[in-house]
Design a protein around this motif. Structure first.
Motif, PDB file in Angstrom:
ATOM      1  N   SER A 148     -62.834   8.880  -0.724  1.00 36.76           N
ATOM      2  CA  SER A 148     -62.586   8.301   0.600  1.00 36.76           C
ATOM      3  C   SER A 148     -63.785   7.492   1.072  1.00 36.76           C
ATOM      4  N   TYR A 187     -49.320  -2.085   8.106  1.00 35.35           N
ATOM      5  CA  TYR A 187     -50.085  -1.899   6.880  1.00 35.35           C
ATOM      6  C   TYR A 187     -49.488  -2.685   5.713  1.00 35.35           C
ATOM      7  N   ASP A 231     -48.089  -2.712   2.119  1.00 31.66           N
ATOM      8  CA  ASP A 231     -47.288  -1.651   1.518  1.00 31.66           C
ATOM      9  C   ASP A 231     -48.091  -0.754   0.570  1.00 31.66           C
ATOM     10  N   SER A 232     -48.967  -1.350  -0.187  1.00 30.36           N
ATOM     11  CA  SER A 232     -49.682  -0.579  -1.209  1.00 30.36           C
ATOM     12  C   SER A 232     -50.710   0.401  -0.642  1.00 30.36           C
ATOM     13  N   LYS A 242     -50.050   2.057   2.462  1.00 31.97           N
ATOM     14  CA  LYS A 242     -49.365   2.963   3.388  1.00 31.97           C
ATOM     15  C   LYS A 242     -49.479   4.400   2.897  1.00 31.97           C
ATOM     16  N   GLY A 243     -49.808   5.282   3.839  1.00 29.73           N
ATOM     17  CA  GLY A 243     -49.964   6.689   3.491  1.00 29.73           C
ATOM     18  C   GLY A 243     -51.348   7.038   2.985  1.00 29.73           C
ATOM     19  N   ARG A 244     -52.150   6.035   2.693  1.00 28.92           N
ATOM     20  CA  ARG A 244     -53.512   6.288   2.205  1.00 28.92           C
ATOM     21  C   ARG A 244     -54.583   5.784   3.171  1.00 28.92           C
ATOM     22  N   THR A 291     -55.708   4.439   7.127  1.00 29.34           N
ATOM     23  CA  THR A 291     -55.372   4.551   8.545  1.00 29.34           C
ATOM     24  C   THR A 291     -56.319   3.669   9.348  1.00 29.34           C
ATOM     25  N   ASP A 351     -58.347   6.776   2.210  1.00 27.04           N
ATOM     26  CA  ASP A 351     -58.280   7.994   1.413  1.00 27.04           C
ATOM     27  C   ASP A 351     -57.541   7.732   0.111  1.00 27.04           C
ATOM     28  N   ASP A 352     -57.724   8.638  -0.845  1.00 26.06           N
ATOM     29  CA  ASP A 352     -57.059   8.514  -2.138  1.00 26.06           C
ATOM     30  C   ASP A 352     -57.254   7.112  -2.716  1.00 26.06           C
TER      31      ASP A 352
END
Length: 118
Positions: A17, A56, A58-59, A61-63, A65, A79-80
């Protein structure tokens, strides 16, 4: 002319991170992060408006913020992280409608390097 000061780049291993921060000398409605890898086009990563609404790539998203710490500071928590996230990351600001097309932005930071090793 607005000044944008970025910080927080560095080198991490995949899965790690980093947190980027950008402070603008004046307040703008839209605060964004873009990135550019060697030999590739610049792409929009994330944008947040003054209500906290975010968009965001797409690639990421979820990682990733994006958040407004105050009226003139934006952070990007990553993150990740993956090797394909390696790029120079730039902060950019604009007024009006908030979207991730670089042609719409006139004010840019100097960039901060993010390197992710596998």
């Amino acid at each position: 002319q607005v000044q944008l000061v970025e910080s927080g780049g560095g080198s991490v291993q995949a899965g790690g991170s980093l947190r980027l921060s950008c402070t603008a000398s004046v307040n703008y409605r839209c605060m964004s992060w873009f990135r550019q890898a060697p030999g590739k086009k610049r792409e929009g990563v994330a944008v947040v408006d003054d209500y906290g609404s975010a968009t965001y790539l797409d690639s990421v998203k979820g990682r990733f913020t994006i958040s407004r710490e105050n009226a003139n500071t934006v952070d990007l928590q990553m993150d990740d992280l993956k090797p394909e996230d390696t790029a120079m990351y730039y902060c950019a600001v604009k007024t009006g409608f908030c979207f991730l097309q670089d042609y719409a932005y006139n004010d840019w930071g100097q960039g901060t390097q993010v390197t992710v090793s596998s």
